[in-house]
Design a protein around this motif. Sequence first.
Motif, short mmCIF file in Angstrom:
data_model
loop_
_atom_site.label_atom_id
_atom_site.label_comp_id
_atom_site.label_asym_id
_atom_site.label_seq_id
_atom_site.Cartn_x
_atom_site.Cartn_y
_atom_site.Cartn_z
N UNK A 43 24.90 -2.88 46.76
CA UNK A 43 25.11 -4.32 46.57
C UNK A 43 23.78 -5.05 46.70
N UNK A 44 23.67 -6.15 45.99
CA UNK A 44 22.56 -7.09 46.18
C UNK A 44 23.13 -8.50 46.17
N UNK A 45 22.54 -9.35 46.95
CA UNK A 45 22.93 -10.76 47.00
C UNK A 45 21.65 -11.57 47.04
N UNK A 46 21.55 -12.54 46.15
CA UNK A 46 20.31 -13.31 46.06
C UNK A 46 20.61 -14.69 45.48
N UNK A 47 19.62 -15.55 45.55
CA UNK A 47 19.74 -16.88 44.97
C UNK A 47 19.69 -16.81 43.45
N UNK A 48 20.44 -17.71 42.82
CA UNK A 48 20.47 -17.81 41.37
C UNK A 48 19.59 -19.00 40.97
N UNK B 184 19.86 -11.03 59.36
CA UNK B 184 20.51 -9.97 58.59
C UNK B 184 20.08 -8.59 59.10
N UNK B 185 18.79 -8.44 59.34
CA UNK B 185 18.30 -7.13 59.81
C UNK B 185 18.84 -6.80 61.19
N UNK B 186 19.05 -7.82 62.02
CA UNK B 186 19.65 -7.58 63.34
C UNK B 186 21.10 -7.12 63.22
N UNK B 187 21.75 -7.50 62.13
CA UNK B 187 23.14 -7.13 61.89
C UNK B 187 23.26 -5.71 61.34
N UNK B 188 22.14 -5.14 60.87
CA UNK B 188 22.13 -3.80 60.26
C UNK B 188 21.73 -2.74 61.26
N UNK B 189 22.09 -1.51 60.92
CA UNK B 189 21.65 -0.39 61.75
C UNK B 189 20.17 -0.15 61.59
N UNK B 190 19.66 -0.41 60.38
CA UNK B 190 18.23 -0.24 60.09
C UNK B 190 17.79 -1.39 59.21
N UNK B 191 16.72 -2.05 59.63
CA UNK B 191 16.20 -3.18 58.86
C UNK B 191 14.75 -2.97 58.52
N UNK C 103 30.43 -7.12 54.30
CA UNK C 103 30.40 -5.84 53.61
C UNK C 103 30.70 -4.68 54.57
N UNK C 104 30.19 -4.77 55.78
CA UNK C 104 30.48 -3.74 56.78
C UNK C 104 31.98 -3.63 57.00
N UNK C 105 32.63 -4.78 57.14
CA UNK C 105 34.08 -4.79 57.36
C UNK C 105 34.83 -4.30 56.13
N UNK C 106 34.45 -4.80 54.96
CA UNK C 106 35.11 -4.43 53.70
C UNK C 106 35.05 -2.93 53.45
N UNK D 166 24.48 1.00 58.13
CA UNK D 166 24.00 0.04 57.14
C UNK D 166 22.48 -0.16 57.23
N UNK D 167 21.91 -0.50 56.08
CA UNK D 167 20.49 -0.79 55.96
C UNK D 167 20.36 -2.15 55.31
N UNK D 168 19.47 -2.98 55.81
CA UNK D 168 19.18 -4.28 55.21
C UNK D 168 17.69 -4.34 54.91
N UNK D 169 17.35 -4.86 53.74
CA UNK D 169 15.97 -4.94 53.31
C UNK D 169 15.59 -6.40 53.12
N UNK D 170 14.47 -6.80 53.68
CA UNK D 170 14.00 -8.16 53.52
C UNK D 170 12.51 -8.23 53.72
N UNK D 171 11.95 -9.40 53.38
CA UNK D 171 10.50 -9.52 53.47
C UNK D 171 10.03 -10.79 54.18
#
Length: 80
Positions: free
Chosen positions: A16-21, A73-80, A50-53, A61-66
């Motif tokens: 999945x990806x979620x981003x601004x349009x 979001x990264x704190x909510x993931x197992x690996x950020x 998504x974790x619940x779904x 889960x892994x979250x990627x950000x910069x």
Amino acid sequence: FVPFAERVQELINLDEVHANVLEFKDDKLTGKVLGGIVDAEQKAVVLESLQQKLGLEKTQTVAIGDGANDLKMMAQAGLG
């Protein structure tokens, strides 16, 4: 932004990806964001949803950000 996120999704097979349009008018960026802004809080909410779904534990889960707006979001993931 969606086109960039979708390209990364394609390259590394992300689920999945979620981003601004971003708004385009006459094939040019207008500087406006369409719909809701995907901010720090929204990113964490989407990941938790998504974790619940998918019935995943946080550690699965892994979250990627910069940037700083990715920290929740990264704190909510197992690996950020």
